[in-house]
Design an enzyme around this catalytic site. Structure first.
Site, PDB file in Angstrom:
ATOM      1  N   ALA A   1       0.883  -1.166   0.000  1.00  0.00           N
ATOM      2  CA  ALA A   1       0.000   0.000   0.000  1.00  0.00           C
ATOM      3  C   ALA A   1       0.920   1.214   0.000  1.00  0.00           C
ATOM      4  O   ALA A   1       1.666   1.441   0.950  1.00  0.00           O
ATOM      5  CB  ALA A   1      -0.901  -0.010   1.230  1.00  0.00           C
ATOM      6  N   SER A   2       0.903   1.978  -1.077  1.00  0.00           N
ATOM      7  CA  SER A   2       1.852   3.084  -1.237  1.00  0.00           C
ATOM      8  C   SER A   2       1.681   4.123  -0.136  1.00  0.00           C
ATOM      9  O   SER A   2       0.605   4.253   0.463  1.00  0.00           O
ATOM     10  CB  SER A   2       1.653   3.757  -2.600  1.00  0.00           C
ATOM     11  OG  SER A   2       1.872   2.850  -3.648  1.00  0.00           O
TER      12      SER A   2
END
Length: 353
Positions: free
Chosen positions: A62-63
């Site tokens: 998840a950036s």
């Protein structure tokens, strides 16, 4: 914390200024797009690793929310747009795109990742999740007003260019050299892509047959060497198994190192996968690495001497002033700057006013 707390945090940091992007991030609960054991960290402004390969190298995440916001602002999505996303990941970015655009197709090469994203996005009627190699795009729904990669690449697929409407924007994390990865917003101008904005970034690498020669190669003891050409790793791993000569490192501006990396084809970095990178240079029989306040030399001193010479001549790089062009045929070389010849295209980088 809640989505609006994250929006407030990013606004206070100065990375979120677009009202529509802020509204989308306030409406989408990030905790529903990360594994349960990471949900207490869902609203921290950091990357959350969600999958690693057998060697322990991160292959999906998840950036960082700040980077998500920056790239969405670079993408400049409008309500009627059709958007292609390469790299579905957790599905969070596609959920945001679904609130900004009329239609979104997101493609991931990993069947398990795509299936999980599809389940999380089940309520988003205008978002379609596909399993496949994103290098080919999704030609059946082209052209797209916007294309976004949420995975790093050193090359640019001709399919992305061809499937992008003329005048459309392609935003991607572009790996130029070890230590220099840029989020570039390209505008399609006929057959050429020209940058409109450039930001610093850091992403996992594209997977599949078009992933490029770059790679993480295990050295031993939990260490990895990161190279633009992993095929060169074997002799370097032998050098790194030796005891280094240690001396105090000079004070170095990271952006000076970035300029050196653009100029030097023989750059590398060491990592224990905890997030930090120790940059360096190499040549035949020689490696130098900057490890905090230490400079470590393996083998002969030639790489060390080259680094010292470069440090004396280089000035800091201002990444926001970089202009990037990608051409897919013959193209005259720029009179200044840097040229990177890839399999699919030629990338020219110059410094603008």
């Amino acid at each position: 914390m809640a989505p609006r707390d994250l929006v407030r945090l990013l606004t206070d940091k100065g990375v979120l200024g677009d009202g529509r992007v802020a509204e989308a991030m306030a409406a989408v609960p990030r905790e529903l797009f990360v594994p349960e054991d990471l949900r207490t960290e869902a609203y921290d402004d950091k990357v959350l690793i969600t999958k690693r390969d057998g060697a322990g190298v991160a292959i999906s995440s998840a950036s960082q929310p700040a980077m998500v916001a920056v790239m969405l602002e670079q993408l400049r999505v409008e309500p009627g747009h059709s958007v292609l996303e390469i790299g579905a990941g957790t599905g969070y970015n596609a959920a945001l795109l679904g609130r900004l655009a009329a239609r979104v197709i997101t493609v991931d090469i990993d069947g398990d990742i795509a299936a999980a994203a599809r389940e999380r996005l089940a309520g988003a009627a205008n978002v379609e999740v596909r399993t496949g190699d994103g290098w080919a795009g999704a030609p059946d729904r082209a052209p797209y007003d916007r294309i976004e990669l949420t995975i790093g690449t050193s090359d640019i697929s001709r399919a992305w260019r061809d499937q992008l409407a003329d005048g459309g924007l392609l935003v991607l994390p572009l790996w130029l050299r070890v230590g220099v990865q840029l989020s570039v917003a390209f505008r399609r101008d006929g057959d050429v892509l020209r940058s409109e904005s450039v930001h610093d970034c850091g992403f996992q690498r594209l997977r599949g047959p078009h992933s490029g020669p770059e790679g993480f190669v295990a050295v031993g003891g939990g260490e990895f060497v990161i190279l633009d050409d992993a095929a060169r790793a074997a002799p370097l791993c032998g050098l790194l198994s030796q005891a280094p000569r240690e001396e105090r490192a000079p004070v170095i501006d990271p952006e000076v190192l970035a300029r050196i990396a653009l100029t030097e084809p023989r750059t590398l970095a060491l990592s224990d996968l905890s997030g930090g990178l120790r940059p360096g240079l190499y040549d035949a029989g020689s490696i130098v690495v900057i490890d905090g306040e230490r400079m470590l030399t393996y083998g002969s001193p030639s790489a060390r001497d080259r680094l010292i010479y470069r440090l004396g001549a280089a000035r800091p790089l201002d990444r926001t002033r970089l202009r990037v062009t990608a051409a897919f045929g013959d193209s005259p070389a720029p009179s200044q700057g840097w040229r990177f010849v890839r399999r699919s295209c030629v990338i020219d980088v110059t410094e603008g006013p």
